[in-house]
Scaffold this motif. Structure first.
Motif, PDB file in Angstrom:
ATOM      1  N   SER A 212      -0.487  14.476   6.783  1.00  0.00           N
ATOM      2  CA  SER A 212      -1.419  13.690   7.641  1.00  0.00           C
ATOM      3  C   SER A 212      -2.771  13.395   7.225  1.00  0.00           C
ATOM      4  O   SER A 212      -3.613  14.033   7.198  1.00  0.00           O
ATOM      5  CB  SER A 212      -1.571  14.247   8.976  1.00  0.00           C
ATOM      6  N   ASN A 213      -2.772  12.635   6.157  1.00  0.00           N
ATOM      7  CA  ASN A 213      -4.062  12.154   5.363  1.00  0.00           C
ATOM      8  C   ASN A 213      -4.354  10.651   5.944  1.00  0.00           C
ATOM      9  O   ASN A 213      -3.749   9.568   5.558  1.00  0.00           O
ATOM     10  CB  ASN A 213      -3.589  12.328   3.690  1.00  0.00           C
ATOM     11  N   PRO A 214      -5.519  10.610   6.425  1.00  0.00           N
ATOM     12  CA  PRO A 214      -5.923   9.400   6.572  1.00  0.00           C
ATOM     13  C   PRO A 214      -6.337   8.323   5.544  1.00  0.00           C
ATOM     14  O   PRO A 214      -6.291   7.268   5.571  1.00  0.00           O
ATOM     15  CB  PRO A 214      -7.205   9.645   7.400  1.00  0.00           C
ATOM     16  N   LEU A 215      -6.349   8.744   4.379  1.00  0.00           N
ATOM     17  CA  LEU A 215      -6.672   7.980   3.264  1.00  0.00           C
ATOM     18  C   LEU A 215      -5.232   7.343   2.589  1.00  0.00           C
ATOM     19  O   LEU A 215      -5.345   6.605   1.785  1.00  0.00           O
ATOM     20  CB  LEU A 215      -7.253   8.861   2.150  1.00  0.00           C
ATOM     21  N   HIS A 216      -4.079   7.987   3.115  1.00  0.00           N
ATOM     22  CA  HIS A 216      -3.026   7.470   2.821  1.00  0.00           C
ATOM     23  C   HIS A 216      -2.401   6.159   3.775  1.00  0.00           C
ATOM     24  O   HIS A 216      -1.145   5.699   3.187  1.00  0.00           O
ATOM     25  CB  HIS A 216      -1.690   8.457   2.880  1.00  0.00           C
ATOM     26  N   THR A 217      -3.030   5.667   4.425  1.00  0.00           N
ATOM     27  CA  THR A 217      -2.864   4.704   5.512  1.00  0.00           C
ATOM     28  C   THR A 217      -4.043   3.741   5.545  1.00  0.00           C
ATOM     29  O   THR A 217      -5.012   4.093   5.333  1.00  0.00           O
ATOM     30  CB  THR A 217      -2.420   5.070   6.900  1.00  0.00           C
TER      31      THR A 217
END
Length: 298
Positions: A241-246
């Protein structure tokens, strides 16, 4: 025993149950407190109204505490962004909620009418302000908030406190107040015997229900016309759940796209309208259980 995707779904369900439980239980406590100075005129009437939520309010707000704990445990980035970027808004909510136990404990310590009246208004603030700010928070979820993450996932919030109270967010806040006032009025229609307090509560409840239906419809039209966020690319359900991956893009009417992909989700707005209308019918026909069930569904 469970894979990562299933664990994430379980936590989403758990958080949903906790927040819905808070809205259903502490929601009528907040609504009754917001109605207190208006439905009860004399000291005896106000004592009667307070007694309807006296045994429940302290246990009911535990749902909110558990919800915050669940966010901290499962989505620390959400917790960090909320409690740091929206620090002043959180402080306003907590300060208002702190007024409730103080008001309940201190109101009857002195027989002075002015003393008791001040604490009654403190209970009013403790009911109205959280209901308003919670609705404003939901409005800001839809409009978006100016926070960002750096490469180390540190949160930076670039907004201002007053900017949170945009026209749409305020509409969502007033809608929240109207729905919880209706919920509180439905609770009073069950717990209070027929008389002046009961009649005032049902009158205010019917007005709040009418306002809730109107604001819900206007808000829906605004959501249909406003920009929404849509994730670009493929999301790995088993990924971190990493916001930088989306990556997200802004699409007009994007918030309603899920209704086309998953039509069963229309249950939510349908309950918003039908539940509120059912509560108003219950109030009009003097059926407290029907009113409370309808406001809970709404």
């Amino acid at each position: 025993m469970f894979d990562y995707e299933m664990l994430r779904l379980i936590w989403w369900v758990l958080l949903g149950v906790l927040l819905i439980g808070f809205a259903l239980t502490d929601g009528f406590d907040l609504g009754v407190a917001a109605l207190l100075p208006f439905v009860a005129r004399s000291d005896a009437e106000r004592r009667m109204v307070i007694n309807t939520i006296g045994p429940t309010w302290e246990g009911n707000q535990v749902w909110f505490i558990l919800g915050g704990g669940a966010i901290f445990a499962a989505w620390p980035f959400v917790y960090a962004a909320s409690f740091s970027g929206f620090y002043l808004a959180m402080f306003v909510v907590l300060a208002a909620l702190i007024l409730r136990p103080v008001g309940f404990k201190y109101r009857s310590k002195r027989p002075d009418p002015a003393w008791r009246s001040r604490w009654d208004w403190a209970l009013f603030v403790g009911g109205l302000v959280p209901a308003l700010v919670f609705g404003v928070a939901v409005g800001n979820v839809l409009t978006g908030a100016p926070f960002r993450f750096d490469g180390d996932l540190r949160v930076f919030y670039d907004g201002r406190f007053l900017a949170l109270f945009s026209p749409f967010a305020l509409l969502a806040g007033v809608l929240s107040v109207a729905m919880l006032v209706l919920h509180g009025a439905a609770w009073l229609s069950i717990k209070v015997e027929h008389g002046p307090v009961h009649d005032r509560a049902t009158a205010y409840g019917f007005t709040a229900g009418t306002l809730a239906l109107l604001l819900f419809a206007v808000g829906g039209l605004m959501v249909a016309a406003m920009p929404g966020f849509e994730i670009v690319g493929t999301v790995d359900p088993a990924g971190a759940s990493n916001p930088l991956h989306t990556t997200a893009r802004i699409v007009t009417g994007g918030w309603l796209a899920n209704f086309a992909r998953h039509p069963w989700m229309a249950i939510a707005p349908a309950l918003g309208f039908a539940g509120t209308a059912l509560a108003m019918i219950g109030i009009y026909r003097q059926r407290g259980a029907l009113a409370f069930g309808g406001s809970s569904a709404g």
